[in-house]
Design an enzyme around this catalytic site. Sequence first.
Site, short mmCIF file in Angstrom:
data_model
loop_
_atom_site.label_atom_id
_atom_site.label_comp_id
_atom_site.label_asym_id
_atom_site.label_seq_id
_atom_site.Cartn_x
_atom_site.Cartn_y
_atom_site.Cartn_z
N SER A 114 0.84 -1.20 0.00
CA SER A 114 0.00 0.00 0.00
C SER A 114 0.87 1.24 0.00
O SER A 114 1.93 1.28 0.61
CB SER A 114 -0.92 0.02 1.22
OG SER A 114 -1.72 1.19 1.21
N GLU B 5 -10.05 1.94 3.85
CA GLU B 5 -9.74 3.08 2.97
C GLU B 5 -11.01 3.58 2.28
O GLU B 5 -11.26 4.79 2.21
CB GLU B 5 -8.71 2.64 1.94
CG GLU B 5 -8.30 3.68 0.92
CD GLU B 5 -7.38 3.09 -0.14
OE1 GLU B 5 -7.67 3.26 -1.34
OE2 GLU B 5 -6.38 2.43 0.24
N LYS C 233 -4.47 -6.79 3.71
CA LYS C 233 -4.45 -5.71 2.71
C LYS C 233 -5.86 -5.43 2.20
O LYS C 233 -6.24 -4.27 1.96
CB LYS C 233 -3.54 -6.09 1.54
CG LYS C 233 -3.53 -5.09 0.36
CD LYS C 233 -3.15 -3.68 0.81
CE LYS C 233 -2.74 -2.77 -0.34
NZ LYS C 233 -3.73 -2.65 -1.41
N HIS D 110 -7.54 -3.44 4.82
CA HIS D 110 -6.97 -2.09 4.71
C HIS D 110 -7.70 -1.30 3.63
O HIS D 110 -8.10 -0.15 3.84
CB HIS D 110 -5.47 -2.19 4.38
CG HIS D 110 -4.86 -0.92 3.87
ND1 HIS D 110 -5.06 -0.48 2.56
CD2 HIS D 110 -4.07 0.01 4.46
CE1 HIS D 110 -4.42 0.66 2.38
NE2 HIS D 110 -3.80 0.98 3.52
N ASN D 111 -7.89 -1.91 2.47
CA ASN D 111 -8.55 -1.21 1.37
C ASN D 111 -10.01 -0.94 1.68
O ASN D 111 -10.56 0.09 1.29
CB ASN D 111 -8.41 -2.01 0.08
CG ASN D 111 -7.02 -1.91 -0.52
OD1 ASN D 111 -6.06 -1.60 0.17
ND2 ASN D 111 -6.90 -2.20 -1.80
#
Length: 474
Positions: free
Chosen positions: A127, A189, A182, A185-186
């Site tokens: 990222s 986001e 991940k 995380h996205n």
Amino acid sequence: MKSIGLIGVGVMGQNLALNIESKGYSVEVYDLDREKVNNYLNSKARSKNISAAGTLEELVASLEKPRKIIMMVNAGKPVDNVIDSLAPLLEKGDIIIDGGNSNFHDTIRRSKDLEARGIFLLGTGVSGGEEGALKGPSLMPGGSYEAWEKVKPILQAIAAKVEDGTPCCDYIGENGAGHFVKMVHNGIEYGDMQLITEAYFIMKNLLGLSDDEMHDIFTEWNRGELDSYLIEITGNILAVKDDDGTPLVEKILDTAGQKGTGKWTAITSLEMGIPLTLITEAVYARTLSAMKEERVNASKILKGPAPNFKGDKKEFVEDIKEALYASKIISYSQGFLLMREAAKEYGWNLNYGGIALVWRGGCIIRSKFLSKIKEAFDSNPNLSNLLLDSFFKEKIEKAQSSWRKVVATAALNGIWTPAMSAALNYYDGYRSERLPANLLQAQRDYFGAHTYERTDKPRGEFFHTDWVNLPNKN
């Protein structure tokens, strides 16, 4: 012999190779597009310890053993194609690092297949975008710990560093854990971005603030507890003018794109039964934005209240800040809940405080806020929900009045706030000792004999009622 190989010389791959080389490692690159490779060697990579292989065979032959090869290719079939071509050329103990946004299910499958051949796969979330790849990304490697130990020096060298020099890269967990984290995380986001756009939307359409005024507000927010990369760039964006002197952002078509990781997060939450309401609303917000022509037509037919704010604008901006912060807490709470459930489901030993630290620098959601999440899990590694940590409980209580005021005022004035509203509804549901699911379960039993549990009986005992033929029915 080169230290590491890299397949896929797109912008991310190019910058990652430059980053690796700058830390004292030699790099051999490969891409099917030979012209792209040549342009790279003659421009960005000129005079660097970076060379190119014409074939995969040449790439493999150029590397130190055990070979370490990073793939920076599009998720899905392209990854399988590269692995299918590459694996027969490798030897036992060689390591493939998938640095793309692969679905964690695919990573689990690929890890199993490759390890049966003695080859290791590290599914590694990357990222930070193009700048992060060049200057220091956040890296989330998952897979064999033995393989991690062999690539750890390189990955931690190229990762972003927090204030004390700690790298934003550490071992996440087995097989697909790195790509799962991940993915979450996205998803977070998506939530952060949607919440920020809702704050902007309220200030613009309800308070009538100009982009310059909002630039000043976001810049000020970035000096306090909302300090983050996304708040910072939002302030920067609002200051940019087009050639005619008007704000550029207001000329951008209001249709948002997505690459799928947010959608995967929402789907996974449904499959695991974890209420990621805010993140899911953020995904749906993008899909609704894409229905531009339908919305334009509907705006001429469907009516709602005209925004009319009569209070103190400066005071309400402070309320918006508090509502944004409280909603952000909910987004992260839900994301960490999903990771906890996945750890149970897939047998991963996740370090939640360590994950928060990995996200502290380099990545898109990097923020001051994440250090508090690390402190919460350091204090209580078994914390079931961030809302139960004393710091976040206190912050929610402080923000709650403003949060409710913002959501209610927006609704009364017809201002769209799906993520903030979902966050508040989740909070109210989570804190409720009793929800109306008793009636829902009665309905299910009525039409489908699905049975129910009783409050006056032990959990695990199930009952069914013949609702139609009850003798004492009114």
